[in-house]
Design an enzyme around this catalytic site. Structure first.
Site, PDB file in Angstrom:
ATOM      1  N   ASN A   7     -60.084  -0.346 -41.202  1.00 41.10           N
ATOM      2  CA  ASN A   7     -58.779  -0.879 -40.818  1.00 41.10           C
ATOM      3  C   ASN A   7     -57.732  -0.402 -41.832  1.00 41.10           C
ATOM      4  OD1 ASN A   7     -56.512  -2.651 -40.820  1.00 41.10           O
ATOM      5  ND2 ASN A   7     -57.650  -4.096 -39.571  1.00 41.10           N
ATOM      6  N   HIS A  10     -53.457  -2.094 -44.252  1.00 35.76           N
ATOM      7  CA  HIS A  10     -52.912  -2.341 -45.593  1.00 35.76           C
ATOM      8  C   HIS A  10     -52.234  -1.122 -46.200  1.00 35.76           C
ATOM      9  CE1 HIS A  10     -54.075  -6.460 -45.764  1.00 35.76           C
ATOM     10  NE2 HIS A  10     -55.234  -6.124 -45.252  1.00 35.76           N
ATOM     11  N   HIS A  43     -54.032  -3.266 -36.354  1.00 37.14           N
ATOM     12  CA  HIS A  43     -53.533  -4.455 -35.667  1.00 37.14           C
ATOM     13  C   HIS A  43     -52.027  -4.288 -35.507  1.00 37.14           C
ATOM     14  CE1 HIS A  43     -53.354  -9.175 -35.711  1.00 37.14           C
ATOM     15  NE2 HIS A  43     -52.705  -8.655 -34.682  1.00 37.14           N
ATOM     16  N   ARG A  45     -48.994  -6.027 -34.764  1.00 35.26           N
ATOM     17  CA  ARG A  45     -48.553  -7.426 -34.662  1.00 35.26           C
ATOM     18  C   ARG A  45     -47.195  -7.511 -33.998  1.00 35.26           C
ATOM     19  NH1 ARG A  45     -50.258 -11.747 -37.691  1.00 35.26           N
ATOM     20  NH2 ARG A  45     -52.219 -11.423 -38.770  1.00 35.26           N
ATOM     21  N   ARG A  49     -45.239  -6.313 -38.999  1.00 30.80           N
ATOM     22  CA  ARG A  49     -45.176  -6.407 -40.471  1.00 30.80           C
ATOM     23  C   ARG A  49     -45.845  -5.222 -41.170  1.00 30.80           C
ATOM     24  NH1 ARG A  49     -49.068 -11.524 -41.684  1.00 30.80           N
ATOM     25  NH2 ARG A  49     -47.666 -12.492 -40.174  1.00 30.80           N
ATOM     26  N   GLU A  70     -56.419  -3.977 -32.486  1.00 30.63           N
ATOM     27  CA  GLU A  70     -56.446  -5.442 -32.499  1.00 30.63           C
ATOM     28  C   GLU A  70     -55.084  -5.907 -32.028  1.00 30.63           C
ATOM     29  OE1 GLU A  70     -57.119  -6.459 -36.543  1.00 30.63           O
ATOM     30  OE2 GLU A  70     -59.189  -5.779 -36.538  1.00 30.63           O
ATOM     31  N   THR A 101     -55.205 -12.680 -40.082  1.00 26.02           N
ATOM     32  CA  THR A 101     -55.837 -13.419 -38.980  1.00 26.02           C
ATOM     33  C   THR A 101     -56.738 -14.513 -39.564  1.00 26.02           C
ATOM     34  OG1 THR A 101     -55.909 -11.282 -37.868  1.00 26.02           O
ATOM     35  CG2 THR A 101     -57.086 -13.080 -36.809  1.00 26.02           C
ATOM     36  N   GLU A 151     -66.365  -9.598 -31.557  1.00 21.36           N
ATOM     37  CA  GLU A 151     -66.388  -9.340 -32.998  1.00 21.36           C
ATOM     38  C   GLU A 151     -66.478 -10.704 -33.656  1.00 21.36           C
ATOM     39  OE1 GLU A 151     -63.454  -6.683 -34.780  1.00 21.36           O
ATOM     40  OE2 GLU A 151     -63.610  -7.788 -36.675  1.00 21.36           O
ATOM     41  N   HIS A 190     -63.970  -9.271 -41.191  1.00 22.58           N
ATOM     42  CA  HIS A 190     -62.989 -10.100 -41.902  1.00 22.58           C
ATOM     43  C   HIS A 190     -63.513 -10.556 -43.250  1.00 22.58           C
ATOM     44  CE1 HIS A 190     -59.227 -12.049 -42.436  1.00 22.58           C
ATOM     45  NE2 HIS A 190     -58.839 -11.568 -41.276  1.00 22.58           N
TER      46      HIS A 190
END
Ligand code: PXP
Length: 242
Positions: A7, A10, A43, A45, A49, A70, A101, A151, A190
């Site tokens: 992922n 970040h 993801h 959003r 962000r 996601e 999340t 998941e 996660h």
């Protein structure tokens, strides 16, 4: 062998902190793939962000493995996803106040909405999954609304210590076994780290792990190639391969 989905949200977080153009999550995704990642996860959003629509569009063109999006099951996201067609979509809950999340989707309470979203996106050829807490009711609801995979949220396992962590691990094992018996694919993710990933990667039914923060945190210090390779080595070792 468990697949690794990296992922890259970040990386976009660092870029957005300055509203700059670097670092680019698309470049990070390419480096992760070169290092052996099996899937790239982002993801998008509703508050944008970190990942932007531009990132998703470029990733769709550039990712050579699989692109896992996601997203929340909102009309805005369904329209974007239907146009971009990622290889797979993991439906997640989203709330504006959360830092990340916070848990699995409440599938039981929104079955009609989810069934509709899943059917529409499957019609576009996208494999559909749902991020759930490791509880049997969520699993059964995920099956009922037509998900092809789940998941499992590993956040409680990651936060727990000692005996409590063993209990949390057993809940994940139980749900993974039940999901496989229902014919669902089983992924997990996660808060997985280099130190807590091994027992999760060793669960026989788990096909793919999605890991973001800890890999990017290490990549900042040692580079993406080393960070991805070190995680791949751990998850391979957990399954008894090299
Ligand atoms: N899986 C899902 C469904 C997520 O929402 C996230 C965070 O975006 C992750 C995996 C990765 O979590 P982490 O960044 O803690 O590795």
């Amino acid at each position: 062998m468990v697949s690794l989905g990296v992922n890259v949200d970040h990386v976009a977080n660092i870029r957005q902190a300055r509203q700059a153009i670097e670092p680019d999550p698309v470049t990070a995704a390419m480096l992760a793939e070169l290092a052996g990642a099996h899937c790239i996860t982002v993801h998008l959003r509703s508050d944008r962000r970190h990942i932007q629509q531009r990132d998703l569009e470029l990733l769709r063109k550039q990712v050579k493995t699989r692109l896992n999006l996601e997203m929340a099951a909102t009309e805005e996201m369904i329209a974007i996803a239907g146009r971009i067609c990622p290889d797979m979509i993991t439906l997640v809950p989203e709330s504006p106040e959360e830092v990340t999340t916070e848990g699995g989707l409440n599938v039981v309470n929104q079955q009609d909405t989810l069934k509709d979203a899943i059917a529409r996106l499957q019609d576009a050829g996208i494999k559909m999954g749902i991020f759930i807490d490791p509880d049997p009711a969520s699993l059964e609801a995920a099956k009922a609304v037509g998900a092809q995979y789940i998941e499992i949220h590993t956040g409680l396992y990651a936060a727990a210590k000692g005996e409590k962590q063993q209990v949390a691990l057993q809940q994940i094992v139980d749900v993974a076994q039940k999901a496989a018996a229902l014919g669902l694919g089983v992924n997990a993710g996660h808060d997985l780290t280099y130190t807590n990933v091994t027992p999760i990667a060793a669960i026989p039914q788990i096909a793919e792990l999605n890991i973001g923060h800890n890999i990017i945190a290490r990549a900042v210090l040692v580079g993406m190639e080393q960070a991805v390779k070190q995680m791949l080595k751990l998850i391979r070792a957990a399954k008894g391969c090299c």
